[in-house]
Scaffold this motif. Structure first.
Motif, PDB file in Angstrom:
ATOM      1  N   ILE A   3       0.671  -1.514  -0.735  1.00  0.00           N
ATOM      2  CA  ILE A   3      -0.435   0.296   0.112  1.00  0.00           C
ATOM      3  C   ILE A   3       1.034   1.417   0.433  1.00  0.00           C
ATOM      4  O   ILE A   3       1.568   1.664   1.049  1.00  0.00           O
ATOM      5  N   ALA A   4       0.429   1.996  -0.700  1.00  0.00           N
ATOM      6  CA  ALA A   4       1.450   3.288  -0.328  1.00  0.00           C
ATOM      7  C   ALA A   4       0.101   4.635  -0.968  1.00  0.00           C
ATOM      8  O   ALA A   4      -0.445   4.599  -1.533  1.00  0.00           O
ATOM      9  N   ILE A   5       0.571   5.298   0.459  1.00  0.00           N
ATOM     10  CA  ILE A   5      -0.625   6.531   0.484  1.00  0.00           C
ATOM     11  C   ILE A   5       0.130   8.036   0.204  1.00  0.00           C
ATOM     12  O   ILE A   5       1.352   7.927   0.682  1.00  0.00           O
ATOM     13  N   LYS A   6      -0.383   8.598  -1.003  1.00  0.00           N
ATOM     14  CA  LYS A   6      -0.054  10.270  -1.186  1.00  0.00           C
ATOM     15  C   LYS A   6      -1.168  11.047  -0.030  1.00  0.00           C
ATOM     16  O   LYS A   6      -2.183  10.293  -0.606  1.00  0.00           O
ATOM     17  N   ARG A  17      -3.896   6.462   8.106  1.00  0.00           N
ATOM     18  CA  ARG A  17      -3.060   5.495   7.418  1.00  0.00           C
ATOM     19  C   ARG A  17      -2.953   4.087   7.665  1.00  0.00           C
ATOM     20  O   ARG A  17      -3.798   3.151   7.388  1.00  0.00           O
ATOM     21  N   GLU A  18      -3.388   3.580   9.171  1.00  0.00           N
ATOM     22  CA  GLU A  18      -4.228   3.054   9.958  1.00  0.00           C
ATOM     23  C   GLU A  18      -5.622   2.486   9.287  1.00  0.00           C
ATOM     24  O   GLU A  18      -5.291   1.476   9.430  1.00  0.00           O
ATOM     25  N   ARG A  19      -6.417   3.868   9.742  1.00  0.00           N
ATOM     26  CA  ARG A  19      -7.788   3.284   8.928  1.00  0.00           C
ATOM     27  C   ARG A  19      -7.608   2.656   7.763  1.00  0.00           C
ATOM     28  O   ARG A  19      -8.552   2.131   7.416  1.00  0.00           O
ATOM     29  N   LEU A  37      -1.475  -1.608  -4.083  1.00  0.00           N
ATOM     30  CA  LEU A  37      -2.797  -0.399  -3.902  1.00  0.00           C
ATOM     31  C   LEU A  37      -1.897   1.485  -3.911  1.00  0.00           C
ATOM     32  O   LEU A  37      -1.573   1.162  -3.500  1.00  0.00           O
ATOM     33  N   GLU A  38      -2.414   2.062  -4.364  1.00  0.00           N
ATOM     34  CA  GLU A  38      -1.872   3.335  -4.606  1.00  0.00           C
ATOM     35  C   GLU A  38      -3.481   4.322  -4.070  1.00  0.00           C
ATOM     36  O   GLU A  38      -3.986   4.073  -4.896  1.00  0.00           O
TER      37      GLU A  38
END
Length: 112
Positions: A3-6, A17-19, A37-38
Motif C-alpha cells: 500500500i502506497a499512500i500519497k 494510515r491505520e484506518r 494499491l496506490e
C-alpha cells in the motif's frame, strides 16, 4: 499487498494510515501479495466554494488495474466509499476469472 499512500494538500496522519490499512483488509485477503494499491488523497474546491476531499485508488493486479475515485466531506469517508467500490470490483474480477477457468476446463474434458 503493498500500500502506497500519497497526500496532495492533505496531511496523512498515522491514524489515517491505520484506518486505510484496516479498511482495505478485505481487498487484501482476496488479492495476491504482489498486488500494489496506490491511494491518493487530495482536496478540491467545488463551485459553491466548499472543499471536498477526493480519494483516488488504483489497484494493480497481474494483467489488470482496477480504479475507484470518490469524493466526500472528509478523507475517511472518501476512502470508505473507495474501499467498498474496489471490493466490489475485485469480487467481480475474481468471479469472471473463475468462470473462464471453469469453462476452459469443461471444454478440455472429454465427453462421456
Amino acid at each position: 499487498m503493498q500500500i502506497a499512500i500519497k497526500g496532495r494538500g492533505v496531511p496523512v496522519s498515522d491514524e489515517l494510515r491505520e484506518r486505510i490499512t484496516k479498511r482495505f483488509a478485505k481487498v487484501d485477503k482476496q488479492v495476491s501479495d504482489l498486488a500494489k494499491l496506490e491511494i491518493e488523497l487530495r482536496r478540491e474546491r467545488i463551485t459553491s466554494g466548499a472543499e471536498m476531499d477526493v480519494a483516488d485508488v488504483t489497484l494493480h493486479l497481474k494483467g489488470v488495474s482496477l480504479r475507484a475515485c470518490e469524493s466526500a466531506g472528509d478523507p475517511q469517508s472518501a476512502v470508505n466509499l473507495c474501499a467498498d467500490d474496489l471490493a466490489r470490483q475485485v469480487k467481480r474480477h475474481r468471479d469472471k476469472r473463475r468462470k473462464r477457468r471453469e469453462a476452459r476446463a469443461a471444454a478440455l474434458r472429454p465427453a462421456v
